[in-house]
Design an enzyme around this catalytic site. Sequence first.
Site, PDB file in Angstrom:
ATOM      1  N   HIS A   1       0.826  -1.210   0.000  1.00  0.00           N
ATOM      2  CA  HIS A   1       0.000   0.000   0.000  1.00  0.00           C
ATOM      3  C   HIS A   1       0.864   1.265   0.000  1.00  0.00           C
ATOM      4  CE1 HIS A   1      -2.452   3.170   1.962  1.00  0.00           C
ATOM      5  NE2 HIS A   1      -3.398   2.670   1.193  1.00  0.00           N
TER       6      HIS A   1
ATOM      7  N   ARG B   1      -6.644   0.633 -10.768  1.00  0.00           N
ATOM      8  CA  ARG B   1      -6.944  -0.200  -9.590  1.00  0.00           C
ATOM      9  C   ARG B   1      -8.157   0.353  -8.853  1.00  0.00           C
ATOM     10  NH1 ARG B   1      -1.061  -0.378  -8.900  1.00  0.00           N
ATOM     11  NH2 ARG B   1      -0.331  -2.518  -8.640  1.00  0.00           N
TER      12      ARG B   1
ATOM     13  N   ARG C   1      -9.921  -2.252 -13.852  1.00  0.00           N
ATOM     14  CA  ARG C   1      -9.852  -3.588 -13.270  1.00  0.00           C
ATOM     15  C   ARG C   1     -10.900  -3.717 -12.172  1.00  0.00           C
ATOM     16  NH1 ARG C   1      -4.607  -5.691 -10.196  1.00  0.00           N
ATOM     17  NH2 ARG C   1      -5.481  -4.439  -8.513  1.00  0.00           N
TER      18      ARG C   1
ATOM     19  N   GLU D   1      -2.248 -13.429 -13.237  1.00  0.00           N
ATOM     20  CA  GLU D   1      -1.519 -13.200 -11.970  1.00  0.00           C
ATOM     21  C   GLU D   1      -1.263 -14.491 -11.218  1.00  0.00           C
ATOM     22  OE1 GLU D   1      -3.232  -9.275 -10.040  1.00  0.00           O
ATOM     23  OE2 GLU D   1      -4.751 -10.377 -11.154  1.00  0.00           O
TER      24      GLU D   1
END
Length: 758
Positions: free
Chosen positions: A398, A490, A537, A634
């Site tokens: 983060h 994101r 996404r 992923e």
Amino acid sequence: MYVKKFEELSKDDIGIAGGKGANLGELTQAGIPVPPGFVVTAQAYEYFMDEAGINDKVMSILEETDINDTKALQAAAEEIKKIIVESPIPDDLVMYIREYYNELCQRVGEEDTDVAIRSSATAEDLPEASFAGQQDTFLHVSGDEEVIEFIRKCWASLFEARAIFYREENNFEHSKVYIAVVVQKMAFADKAGVMFTVNPSTGEEIALIEGSWGLGEAVVSGDVTPDNYQVDKRNNEIVNVTISDKKVMYTNDEDGTSVKIEVPEDKRKERVLSDDELIQLTEMGKTVQAHYGEPMDTEWAFEKDMLFLLQARPITTLGGAEEAADDASSDLGDVLVRGLGASPGMAAGTVKIVLDIDELDKIKDGDIMVTTMTTPDMVPAMRRASGIVTDEGGVTCHASIISRELGIPCVVGTGDATTTLVENSGVTLDGKKGLVFEGISQTKEEAPVAAGSVEAAPIITVTEVKANVSMPEAAEKAAATGADGVGLLRTEHLMLTSGIHPGKFIADGNEDELIDTIADNVQIVADAFYPRPVWYRTLDAPTDEFITLEGGENEPREHNPMLGWRGIRRELDQPEILKCEFKAIKKLHEKGYTNIGIMIPLSQSPEELKQAKALCSEVGFEPHKDVEFGMMVEIPAAAIMIDEYIKVGIDFVSLGTNDLTQYTLAVDRNNEFVAKHYSEEHPAVMKLIERTIRKCAEAGVKCSICGQAGSVPHIVEKLVEFGITSVSSNTDAIADVRKTVARAEQKIILDAARKRLE
Ligand code: PEP
Ligand code: MG
């Protein structure tokens, strides 16, 4: 069982003795000289709590406390600590502690010898868990009554507000976290310092030693510029001695407490370590390294002519650090803390250590924020900071993602910045090399990030170079780089910044509000880039990050959120949220933003793709016809089964190498302890990447990358050779990546031309 001497413990005893106690036991058993001592075990703490009958009371206070209400949390912490401090310790336990302490006094030949008392938390199921920043230390404790009093204080420290908050945040059950207490003879050092058992920059077998007068505090805290020595471990040859002007030292005053004093004039420039002492230290370094089987970072002390090791841990930042320290040493202070460079740029300012969210107000414009790990509620304070340093995390955590987007230099995964850096001191950080220097350097300060203006990127490439965006406010800057679109938007960060859990919108019957929240935020990005494509996404919501949101209290407490309920698997369990996302993008398409595509995260089977597409159709938005629909690769399963996905139908693929790397190598991307094992360039990861790109090329499916590897020029060069159609990078890396892409494309053309001439 309740009290153990260091001699009786080894590194496997973390569950009994905590990390620190186990490590001291291991060193003692290996014959390495550490000041003697004993550990009051985690089981002793458990026994005390049981016998005092206070477990239920403590747990019920915790259950009733809202940890996000800072005042209530503080009050609960105080109440619990009071209960612990006032409860009787079982007689037999008191007897054991007295016995071991008296034996220690006899052994060192001193009545009421001074000891250091340190707490070390350990979790029942996860003994290796880190409880960074929660280790209380009390120095110069003497006499059995005082020893018992401070052991009790260590037990109580398990319920400091920040420790409670940390456990809740990290899903540790309070009742399963115990505390061991280390009681160790104080070393009254005449000289002390640190030693790396190899050169951390090159891995060369050279011991790098720093030493100064008095207690080790002076060197570790960076209060002094220590002497610097290098010894070639292969032949014990002393290859470098640099003597510095050592202005201050720490020593013990009459009552035994450590005080900072000026070094007497005649000793300031005197060499601290003799040749013999250097060899003695180097030999000890060899033993420690051989014992642990890896290069170590140690703290040592000489008390008269006795050498002691005070601390030993693996070197976490092999490579790059020393070189940076060297080139910095001319105009920057000493390196205080090392970590991973997470967001490039230099920043200088005043250290503000934030251990509780209620301390965020102390971050004023331009300060350096130092914290264990950032959380979404810290973003407003992060914006005010000129630099960020964290104990934990990797380059895709983060703190890393947000600071890159905010253009704030950031160093993550330092391990100990919150305990090593000193509140209100001036520091300079290098967010590229991952170093924090002592003092405020004006000379090296440079505008953070903001790389790649339109003028800086006139290069045309066939392979598109796009930008990753997480926060709408970063979109303008990203678009100004001339990026060819957004290869990853994101959604998590949009939701995290809104502060409300998406599930709460649904539970409260506020679907329309959720749709608008998403649509309004995505529109800002789509606007900034229009008509360039933006790949939205869908939500990849890890439970540990969403728990802090309003309505997030029902998030399950997962042992390993990285492998847990996140990505498309979670969305298919919560289709109402996913449908709102599709509706939001549909709404934007209807408003003319047809540049937005959709991609799904973290898929492990083509069936998930089928189901996601079906839900999209259900809201009247037809994949491939109305909207480009793609997926992230992923998980190794997705890379291996890419043909099957292509059969189901996809317009594009984007390689999420952050997750692909962690799942291929079994290395938690956010765990600084294993960061050195995390490499996107591991041949297995590269094979999966190459395979995906080639299969997509064969099928005519666009293939991109949006993981951190897409911001690393030398990796990008390979991807272009494999035939990738676009690369999506962090804003700060776009200009460099574009140059690399151009060069790689030219090389392919040139090679082909040369071949024809052969
Ligand atoms: C990735 O996994 O590479 C990726 C880009 O997704 P995130 O970092 O958001 O998990
Ligand atoms: Mg990912």
